[in-house]
Design an enzyme around this catalytic site. Structure first.
Site: not given
Ligand code: GLN
Length: 536
Positions: A187, A381, A507, A509
């Site tokens: 559609k 983390c 991080h 990733e």
């Molecule tokens: N909560 C944890 C801190 O503030 C880890 C933070 C996270 O995993 N981004 O250190």
């Protein structure tokens, strides 16, 4: 300079960000310097304070900006590194307007959406152009045409087009062509209405990207072209990809998206050379090996909460000629039924970042299971903090060891608040954010994987490894394999006497690309593959 604006119609989640990112890939492969950015009409200043349930992952940039996860797609699909300038929200726009008003910048006038709000929106586009100097700037507008809060953005773009010249601006409208079972038909009406809405504001799209579950035939293209006032060949079908999202640029190339856009903007360039991209897609879609990675988290039911981690695993899988099957495990379930129940089939266990107390003990059990059974473990983390807590309690026998985030009066605060967070009361943009350098310990596994002494990774945290316990940990077999350059912050722990046990405070990733997988993810998947081969 050329500007491309990507709007969305009919429904959200139709792959508008993916279409913008894919166009970026194609134009970059034609030799242009491309930047892709996002304008979000919501009133938060940034998504950093939203729950993943609201907004999926918060994607962090080099400069510490906490942004929409679509910026992750943009960075993965192109070579550009983005900055805080590249994610403008209504919250930022209104903050600027109100600050200007209080500073007397508009003295004498009534402050209004047009022109004051729209001016701030246009100024941001100019600022990005001047500071970052791309050849082509692609801007995705969040939300759906017809949303009240999106109107100032669309009006700003309409004005912008008139100011920089029609020939320098292209509008792409991503829309949905639903299939109605009872009629056995695709559609076009929702698209017609959504384009009509855009035209009401004064924007006539040049290209329609039409998301559909089924192929779009010539008749439908013709109909869409006629009713929406675009050229027939500018109706670009965007049929679901089944292998991997990285196929999207290839599909859109076949449909001629980049060619149409280049013609529209008067850009003369050779067809893109997509051989390397195609090879990468092939490695993702047709791998030889298989592994199962358990990701143990809190927002596990949400596809988007750990987006960049899932993508980084895919990249690392391709590099190892391996299909990574991710088992998403809610750590609260482990608390109820034990780790073995959920983890015995895993070839690798990953604990991602997170905040808040729910599910923490389940993650501790998962880390223990990985450590004791020699299963490759990767902590990110919060995942690093969990690995530290588990080791403290079960190997160093520090009873009640915890992070101060979850238990302020723990007898053993093995994870404690960062020194410079102690005075912080503000919630948005106030963590330790963005790129920070880490020096790696010679002879460590991470030093081997990175192949260099110093690295720079993106951070987002308030708590850290408490170095008062360092000696005790190292004697018991958990070493600090990375610290800040001054040595004051613990950045990486690993267990040398384990096939693969690495946990990092940052991080990784966020820096993995399909064409350049992150070394730690690559090493983790390689270890999982080895573990699986031994197991079978
Ligand atoms: N909560 C944890 C801190 O503030 C880890 C933070 C996270 O995993 N981004 O250190």
């Amino acid at each position: 300079m050329k500007y491309i604006f990507v709007t969305g119609g009919v429904v959200s989640s139709l792959g508008k960000g993916l279409a913008a990112a894919s166009l970026g890939t194609l134009l970059e492969h034609r030799g242009y310097r491309v930047l892709i950015q996002k304008f979000d009409p919501y009133l938060n200043v940034d998504p950093g304070t939203m729950s993943p349930f609201q907004h999926g992952e918060v994607y962090v940039l080099d400069d510490g900006a906490e942004t929409d996860l679509d910026l992750g797609h943009y960075e993965r699909f192109t070579s550009g590194r983005l900055s805080k300038l590249n994610n403008l929200t209504s919250g930022q726009v209104y903050e600027t307007v109100i600050q200007n008003e209080r500073a007397g910048k508009y003295l004498g006038s009534t402050v209004q959406v047009i022109p004051h709000v729209t001016d701030v929106i246009k100024e941001r586009i100019h600022e990005v152009s001047e500071k970052m100097k791309p050849d082509i700037l692609i801007t995705e507008i969040g939300g759906t045409t017809g949303d009240i809060e999106g109107l100032p953005f669309l009006e700003g773009l309409r004005q912008f087009k008139d100011e920089v010249g029609h020939e320098n601006v292209a509008f792409i409208h991503a829309t949905l062509i639903p299939y109605i079972k009872a009629a056995e038909e695709l559609k076009t009406k929702p698209t017609q209405q959504s384009v009509a809405k855009l035209r009401e504001i004064g924007i006539a799209p040049d290209v329609l990207v039409c998301r559909s579950e089924y192929p779009i035939d010539d008749d439908i293209k013709h109909k869409l072209a006629m009713f929406c006032n675009v050229q027939k060949e500018a109706v670009i079908p965007f049929v679901d990809v089944n292998g991997t999202i990285y196929e999207a640029p290839l599909k859109l190339y076949e449909e001629g998206l980049d060619r149409i856009v280049c013609e529209r903007l008067g850009l003369k360039s050779e067809k893109p050379d997509l051989v390397a991209w195609r090879n990468m897609v092939d490695r993702i879609v047709n791998p030889t090996h298989r592994v199962r990675i358990a990701v143990v988290g809190k927002y596990i039911e949400l596809q988007d909460a750990y987006k960049s981690i899932y993508e980084a695993l895919t990249h690392a899988g391709a590099a190892n000629d391996t299909k990574v099957r991710v088992d998403r495990i809610d750590s609260s379930d482990i608390e109820k039924e034990g780790a073995a129940e959920f983890l015995q089939k895993a070839n690798g266990i990953l604990i991602p970042g997170g905040f808040g107390e729910r599910g923490i003990e389940g993650k501790v059990l998962a880390a223990e299971y990985a450590r004791e059974n020699g299963i490759p473990f990767f902590g990110i983390c919060l995942g690093m903090q969990i690995a530290t807590i588990e080791f403290a309690r079960n190997v160093c026998h520090l009873e009640g060891a915890h992070s101060q985030e979850f238990q302020d009066d723990t007898p053993h605060p093995v994870i404690h608040l960062l020194e410079d967070q102690k005075s912080v009361t503000k919630k948005g943009g106030s963590m330790r954010l963005g790129l920070w350098d880490t020096k790696l310990r010679p002879g460590s596994k991470v030093r081997e994987l990175y192949g260099k002494d110093n690295i720079s990774e993106r951070h987002r945290h308030r708590y850290e490894f408490n170095q008062d316990y360092r000696e005790q940990f190292e004697k018991a077999g958990l070493v600090l394999a990375g610290t800040s350059l001054e040595g004051d912050l613990g950045e990486i722990v690993e267990i040398p006497n384990h096939p693969f046990f690495i946990a990092v405070q940052f991080h990784p990733e966020f820096l993995s690309k399909p064409t350049a997988p992150h070394p730690l993810f690559r090493g983790f998947v390689e270890a999982a593959l080895k573990y699986r081969k031994k197991e079978v």
